[in-house]
Design a protein around this motif. Structure first.
Motif, PDB file in Angstrom:
ATOM      1  N   PHE A 157       0.836  -1.205   0.000  1.00 35.15           N
ATOM      2  CA  PHE A 157       0.000   0.000   0.000  1.00 35.15           C
ATOM      3  C   PHE A 157       0.872   1.256   0.000  1.00 35.15           C
ATOM      4  CE2 PHE A 157      -2.093   3.442   2.273  1.00 35.15           C
ATOM      5  CZ  PHE A 157      -3.236   3.611   1.505  1.00 35.15           C
ATOM      6  N   PHE A 158       1.865   1.302   0.885  1.00 32.43           N
ATOM      7  CA  PHE A 158       2.755   2.457   0.955  1.00 32.43           C
ATOM      8  C   PHE A 158       3.491   2.650  -0.365  1.00 32.43           C
ATOM      9  CE2 PHE A 158       3.389   1.796   5.814  1.00 32.43           C
ATOM     10  CZ  PHE A 158       2.193   2.436   6.080  1.00 32.43           C
ATOM     11  N   SER A 159       3.971   1.559  -0.949  1.00 31.63           N
ATOM     12  CA  SER A 159       4.709   1.649  -2.215  1.00 31.63           C
ATOM     13  C   SER A 159       3.855   2.259  -3.315  1.00 31.63           C
ATOM     14  CB  SER A 159       5.199   0.261  -2.646  1.00 31.63           C
ATOM     15  OG  SER A 159       6.130  -0.241  -1.720  1.00 31.63           O
ATOM     16  N   VAL A 160       2.610   1.815  -3.409  1.00 22.70           N
ATOM     17  CA  VAL A 160       1.696   2.346  -4.428  1.00 22.70           C
ATOM     18  C   VAL A 160       1.394   3.817  -4.146  1.00 22.70           C
ATOM     19  CG1 VAL A 160      -0.667   2.167  -5.334  1.00 22.70           C
ATOM     20  CG2 VAL A 160       0.715   0.105  -5.018  1.00 22.70           C
ATOM     21  N   PHE A 161       1.106   4.144  -2.889  1.00 25.34           N
ATOM     22  CA  PHE A 161       0.806   5.530  -2.503  1.00 25.34           C
ATOM     23  C   PHE A 161       1.991   6.438  -2.812  1.00 25.34           C
ATOM     24  CE2 PHE A 161       0.694   8.925   0.737  1.00 25.34           C
ATOM     25  CZ  PHE A 161      -0.514   9.519   0.400  1.00 25.34           C
ATOM     26  N   ILE A 162       3.191   5.992  -2.463  1.00 28.32           N
ATOM     27  CA  ILE A 162       4.398   6.780  -2.711  1.00 28.32           C
ATOM     28  C   ILE A 162       4.578   7.013  -4.206  1.00 28.32           C
ATOM     29  CG2 ILE A 162       6.933   6.683  -2.654  1.00 28.32           C
ATOM     30  CD1 ILE A 162       6.558   5.169   0.085  1.00 28.32           C
ATOM     31  N   HIS A 163       4.462   5.941  -4.986  1.00 28.51           N
ATOM     32  CA  HIS A 163       4.704   6.037  -6.431  1.00 28.51           C
ATOM     33  C   HIS A 163       3.661   6.912  -7.126  1.00 28.51           C
ATOM     34  CE1 HIS A 163       6.096   4.922 -10.397  1.00 28.51           C
ATOM     35  NE2 HIS A 163       4.849   4.653 -10.720  1.00 28.51           N
ATOM     36  N   PHE A 164       2.403   6.680  -6.841  1.00 24.89           N
ATOM     37  CA  PHE A 164       1.347   7.362  -7.582  1.00 24.89           C
ATOM     38  C   PHE A 164       0.904   8.696  -6.990  1.00 24.89           C
ATOM     39  CE2 PHE A 164       0.901   3.014  -9.146  1.00 24.89           C
ATOM     40  CZ  PHE A 164       0.960   3.275 -10.511  1.00 24.89           C
ATOM     41  N   TYR A 165       1.198   8.962  -5.732  1.00 23.67           N
ATOM     42  CA  TYR A 165       0.794  10.248  -5.163  1.00 23.67           C
ATOM     43  C   TYR A 165       1.983  11.055  -4.636  1.00 23.67           C
ATOM     44  CZ  TYR A 165      -0.935  13.872  -2.136  1.00 23.67           C
ATOM     45  OH  TYR A 165      -1.139  15.084  -1.542  1.00 23.67           O
ATOM     46  N   GLU A 166       2.682  10.522  -3.637  1.00 20.22           N
ATOM     47  CA  GLU A 166       3.690  11.330  -2.938  1.00 20.22           C
ATOM     48  C   GLU A 166       4.794  11.845  -3.844  1.00 20.22           C
ATOM     49  OE1 GLU A 166       5.466   9.633   0.552  1.00 20.22           O
ATOM     50  OE2 GLU A 166       3.738  10.163   1.772  1.00 20.22           O
ATOM     51  N   GLU A 167       5.388  10.956  -4.638  1.00 22.92           N
ATOM     52  CA  GLU A 167       6.511  11.398  -5.460  1.00 22.92           C
ATOM     53  C   GLU A 167       6.067  12.397  -6.522  1.00 22.92           C
ATOM     54  OE1 GLU A 167       8.491   7.810  -6.739  1.00 22.92           O
ATOM     55  OE2 GLU A 167       9.657   7.758  -4.868  1.00 22.92           O
ATOM     56  N   ARG A 168       4.891  12.214  -7.081  1.00 19.73           N
ATOM     57  CA  ARG A 168       4.376  13.168  -8.070  1.00 19.73           C
ATOM     58  C   ARG A 168       4.076  14.511  -7.417  1.00 19.73           C
ATOM     59  NH1 ARG A 168       0.660   9.222 -11.885  1.00 19.73           N
ATOM     60  NH2 ARG A 168       2.393   7.815 -12.373  1.00 19.73           N
ATOM     61  N   HIS A 169       3.472  14.452  -6.240  1.00 20.93           N
ATOM     62  CA  HIS A 169       3.168  15.692  -5.510  1.00 20.93           C
ATOM     63  C   HIS A 169       4.452  16.435  -5.143  1.00 20.93           C
ATOM     64  CE1 HIS A 169       1.443  18.502  -2.673  1.00 20.93           C
ATOM     65  NE2 HIS A 169       2.311  18.078  -1.783  1.00 20.93           N
ATOM     66  N   LEU A 170       5.431  15.720  -4.628  1.00 15.08           N
ATOM     67  CA  LEU A 170       6.689  16.348  -4.233  1.00 15.08           C
ATOM     68  C   LEU A 170       7.431  16.921  -5.437  1.00 15.08           C
ATOM     69  CD1 LEU A 170       7.814  13.782  -1.528  1.00 15.08           C
ATOM     70  CD2 LEU A 170       7.063  16.136  -1.132  1.00 15.08           C
ATOM     71  N   SER A 171       7.347  16.239  -6.575  1.00 14.24           N
ATOM     72  CA  SER A 171       7.967  16.768  -7.795  1.00 14.24           C
ATOM     73  C   SER A 171       7.323  18.086  -8.210  1.00 14.24           C
ATOM     74  CB  SER A 171       7.849  15.756  -8.939  1.00 14.24           C
ATOM     75  OG  SER A 171       8.686  14.660  -8.696  1.00 14.24           O
ATOM     76  N   ARG A 172       5.996  18.148  -8.136  1.00 12.72           N
ATOM     77  CA  ARG A 172       5.297  19.400  -8.486  1.00 12.72           C
ATOM     78  C   ARG A 172       5.599  20.494  -7.462  1.00 12.72           C
ATOM     79  NH1 ARG A 172       1.097  15.812  -9.399  1.00 12.72           N
ATOM     80  NH2 ARG A 172       0.121  16.385  -7.419  1.00 12.72           N
ATOM     81  N   GLU A 173       5.602  20.121  -6.196  1.00 12.17           N
ATOM     82  CA  GLU A 173       5.769  21.102  -5.114  1.00 12.17           C
ATOM     83  C   GLU A 173       7.190  21.652  -5.018  1.00 12.17           C
ATOM     84  OE1 GLU A 173       4.109  23.249  -1.873  1.00 12.17           O
ATOM     85  OE2 GLU A 173       3.077  21.885  -3.235  1.00 12.17           O
ATOM     86  N   PHE A 174       8.192  20.780  -5.169  1.00 11.12           N
ATOM     87  CA  PHE A 174       9.570  21.189  -4.912  1.00 11.12           C
ATOM     88  C   PHE A 174      10.487  21.111  -6.128  1.00 11.12           C
ATOM     89  CE2 PHE A 174       7.899  19.694  -0.768  1.00 11.12           C
ATOM     90  CZ  PHE A 174       7.954  20.904  -0.090  1.00 11.12           C
ATOM     91  N   GLY A 175       9.985  20.657  -7.265  1.00  6.62           N
ATOM     92  CA  GLY A 175      10.719  20.684  -8.532  1.00  6.62           C
ATOM     93  C   GLY A 175      12.090  20.049  -8.506  1.00  6.62           C
ATOM     94  N   ASP A 176      13.073  20.823  -8.987  1.00  5.09           N
ATOM     95  CA  ASP A 176      14.444  20.314  -9.123  1.00  5.09           C
ATOM     96  C   ASP A 176      15.059  19.906  -7.788  1.00  5.09           C
ATOM     97  OD1 ASP A 176      14.344  20.673 -11.860  1.00  5.09           O
ATOM     98  OD2 ASP A 176      15.377  22.618 -11.806  1.00  5.09           O
TER      99      ASP A 176
END
Length: 156
Positions: free
Chosen positions: A119-138
């Motif tokens: 569950f954590f792996s899926v949540f991280i891959h599909f939500y957290e990492e995408r959100h963090l990429s948008r929020e904090f960029g480079d």
């Protein structure tokens, strides 16, 4: 509301339920181990809880947010245990559950821990990492390239 209070409330509700209440319900009526197994299990549980609490501290103090996705840190937290793992809170919770599984010799808790890991792996891959990429960029992309998702990367 104070960030410390918000973080404490979230901790009691989410990780508290998943890391304490659910395991306790799954093993109710079973007898706990004793001796060295008891000590090992309690050590794992304490380490897991300490990992989680240290991460919450860094979220509140450095990131100016909480572990809750609706009140996430305003700054990318890359200090403390986040220097070694991008997801030490999850590692801490899974360590706590491993301690429960050992304490009660419970295959059900091993399965529960595996379910949470997936569950954590899926949540991280599909939500957290995408959100963090948008929020904090480079800044996040650089961090992601340098720090392992779960465990520290070997030194070069």
């Amino acid at each position: 509301m104070n960030l410390y209070i918000k973080a404490a409330v979230f901790t009691l509700v989410a990780p508290g339920s998943g890391g304490v209440l659910v395991p306790a319900l799954l093993v109710r009526g079973r007898e706990a181990a004793d001796g060295a197994v008891l000590v090992a299990a309690l050590c794992l549980m304490a380490i897991g809880a300490a990992i989680y609490l240290r991460c919450v501290w860094d979220f509140v103090v450095f990131g100016r947010g909480t572990p809750s996705p609706i009140d996430a840190p305003k700054r990318l937290v890359i200090r403390g245990l986040y220097r070694y793992s991008r997801n030490p809170m999850y590692v801490g919770l899974l360590t706590l559950i491993a301690g429960w599984a050992i304490l009660f010799g419970s295959v059900i808790l091993v399965g529960y821990g595996l379910f949470l890991f997936i569950f954590f792996s899926v949540f991280i891959h599909f939500y957290e990492e995408r959100h963090l990429s948008r929020e904090f960029g480079d800044e996040y992309q650089t961090y992601k390239a340098q720090v392992g998702r779960w465990l520290p990367r070997p030194s070069r």
